[in-house]
Design an enzyme around this catalytic site. Structure first.
Site, PDB file in Angstrom:
ATOM      1  N   ASN A  13       0.862  -1.190   0.000  1.00  0.00           N
ATOM      2  CA  ASN A  13       0.000   0.000   0.000  1.00  0.00           C
ATOM      3  C   ASN A  13       0.896   1.236   0.000  1.00  0.00           C
ATOM      4  O   ASN A  13       1.460   1.600   1.031  1.00  0.00           O
ATOM      5  CB  ASN A  13      -0.894  -0.033   1.252  1.00  0.00           C
ATOM      6  N   LYS A  15       0.077   4.224  -0.339  1.00  0.00           N
ATOM      7  CA  LYS A  15      -0.623   5.395   0.218  1.00  0.00           C
ATOM      8  C   LYS A  15      -0.437   6.609  -0.703  1.00  0.00           C
ATOM      9  O   LYS A  15      -0.379   6.449  -1.915  1.00  0.00           O
ATOM     10  CB  LYS A  15      -0.145   5.682   1.643  1.00  0.00           C
ATOM     11  N   HIS A  99      -9.609   0.851   4.906  1.00  0.00           N
ATOM     12  CA  HIS A  99      -8.326   1.119   5.575  1.00  0.00           C
ATOM     13  C   HIS A  99      -8.570   2.070   6.744  1.00  0.00           C
ATOM     14  O   HIS A  99      -9.404   2.985   6.653  1.00  0.00           O
ATOM     15  CB  HIS A  99      -7.329   1.723   4.589  1.00  0.00           C
ATOM     16  N   GLU A 101      -6.985   4.525   7.814  1.00  0.00           N
ATOM     17  CA  GLU A 101      -6.819   5.958   7.512  1.00  0.00           C
ATOM     18  C   GLU A 101      -8.091   6.513   6.876  1.00  0.00           C
ATOM     19  O   GLU A 101      -8.456   7.668   7.113  1.00  0.00           O
ATOM     20  CB  GLU A 101      -5.582   6.163   6.620  1.00  0.00           C
ATOM     21  N   GLU A 171      -5.383  -5.114  10.548  1.00  0.00           N
ATOM     22  CA  GLU A 171      -4.398  -4.051  10.716  1.00  0.00           C
ATOM     23  C   GLU A 171      -4.673  -3.287  12.012  1.00  0.00           C
ATOM     24  O   GLU A 171      -5.480  -2.343  12.022  1.00  0.00           O
ATOM     25  CB  GLU A 171      -4.486  -3.070   9.547  1.00  0.00           C
ATOM     26  N   GLY A 177       2.367   2.254  10.756  1.00  0.00           N
ATOM     27  CA  GLY A 177       3.308   3.357  10.631  1.00  0.00           C
ATOM     28  C   GLY A 177       4.037   3.709  11.909  1.00  0.00           C
ATOM     29  O   GLY A 177       4.673   4.758  11.985  1.00  0.00           O
ATOM     30  N   SER A 216       3.324  -2.104  10.336  1.00  0.00           N
ATOM     31  CA  SER A 216       4.767  -2.099  10.570  1.00  0.00           C
ATOM     32  C   SER A 216       5.432  -3.430  10.214  1.00  0.00           C
ATOM     33  O   SER A 216       6.376  -3.847  10.896  1.00  0.00           O
ATOM     34  CB  SER A 216       5.077  -1.689  12.018  1.00  0.00           C
TER      35      SER A 216
END
Ligand code: PEP
Length: 256
Positions: A13, A15, A99, A101, A171, A177, A216
């Site tokens: 991904n 992003k 996701h 985010e 996730e 991250g 991560s």
């Protein structure tokens, strides 16, 4: 390592990173470094603007698939700035939905994620449905409830042939991250919790549907994270922006 019923998948991904030239270069590096028969299905999720150029670059290379990071659920119309699943049909094979985010920064709800998932399936594409808990939810012991509810919202009432085309990515939000991944045991426990929900809705499919781990994943952690039978590969963010590291993560999906 994943069950023989399921081929591992490693998806990168990217992003909101890489312009078109950079995306082409990164994809070329991944292409050059992949073995003829990778141990996992490999999917790149570049920014939307690079899907078409990458489609051209990768034409004829069946080792690497493409996916979009998002879509809108309506087919067409006055939805400025949006791109429909139907429009993505000629550009890619997979679409990531839900996701964290998107959920956290753009306020996407389970219902909206489901609308997107339905649109992806109706377009003949394959959804990767992301689920995950916050740190607070984890510390309150609510991980299984939270990810179970997200998985239920995605799978409830789906026709079995459509449900069979889905992949789930567990996730944990606190791991994305941050450089701090879940432990392999926690990843496997979460994958089991997700499969229990799928089993309650589609008993024939629970062992067929892939559950990835994301958060991560790095060249160092991938082999341990992908080792449990319940985990079928990974959704990789930061590490997928460095070809060498991404290739090492793909290599870690090889059976031991
Ligand atoms: C992600 O955003 O899907 C992700 C897993 O990111 P990272 O690998 O950078 O934690």
């Amino acid at each position: 390592m994943t069950s023989p019923l399921r081929r591992p998948l490693v998806a990168g991904n990217w992003k909101m990173n890489t312009g078109v030239e950079e995306a082409l270069e990164l994809a070329r590096q991944v292409q050059a470094g992949l073995p003829d028969r990778p141990p996992a299905e490999v999917v790149l999720l570049p920014p939307l603007i690079s899907l078409w150029p990458l489609r051209q670059l990768l034409r004829g290379d069946d080792r690497i698939g493409l996916g979009a990071q998002n879509c809108y659920w309506e087919r067409s119309g006055a939805f400025t700035g949006e791109v429909s699943a139907a429009m993505l049909r000629s550009l890619c094979d997979y679409v990531l939905v839900g996701h964290s985010e998107r959920r956290q920064l753009f306020g996407e709800t389970d219902d909206q994620v489901r609308l997107k998932l339905d649109a992806v399936l109706a377009s003949g594409l394959r959804p990767i449905v992301a689920v995950g808990e916050t740190l607070d939810q984890r510390q309150a012991g609510r991980t299984d409830d939270v990810i179970g509810a997200q998985a239920r919202a995605a799978f409830q009432g789906l026709e079995p042939d459509l449900a069979a085309r889905c992949t789930v990515a567990y996730e944990p939000i606190w791991a994305i991250g941050t450089g701090r991944s879940a432990s392999p045991e926690d990843a496997a426990g979460a994958a089991d919790a997700i499969r229990r929900v799928i089993d309650s809705l589609h008993p024939a499919l629970a062992r067929q549907i892939r559950v990835l781990y994301g958060g991560s994943v790095s060249a160092e952690s991938a082999a341990d994270l992908f080792a449990p039978e319940a985990v079928d590969g990974g959704l990789v963010g930061g590490a997928s922006l460095r070809a060498g590291e991404f290739l090492a993560v793909v290599g870690a999906a090889a059976p031991v």
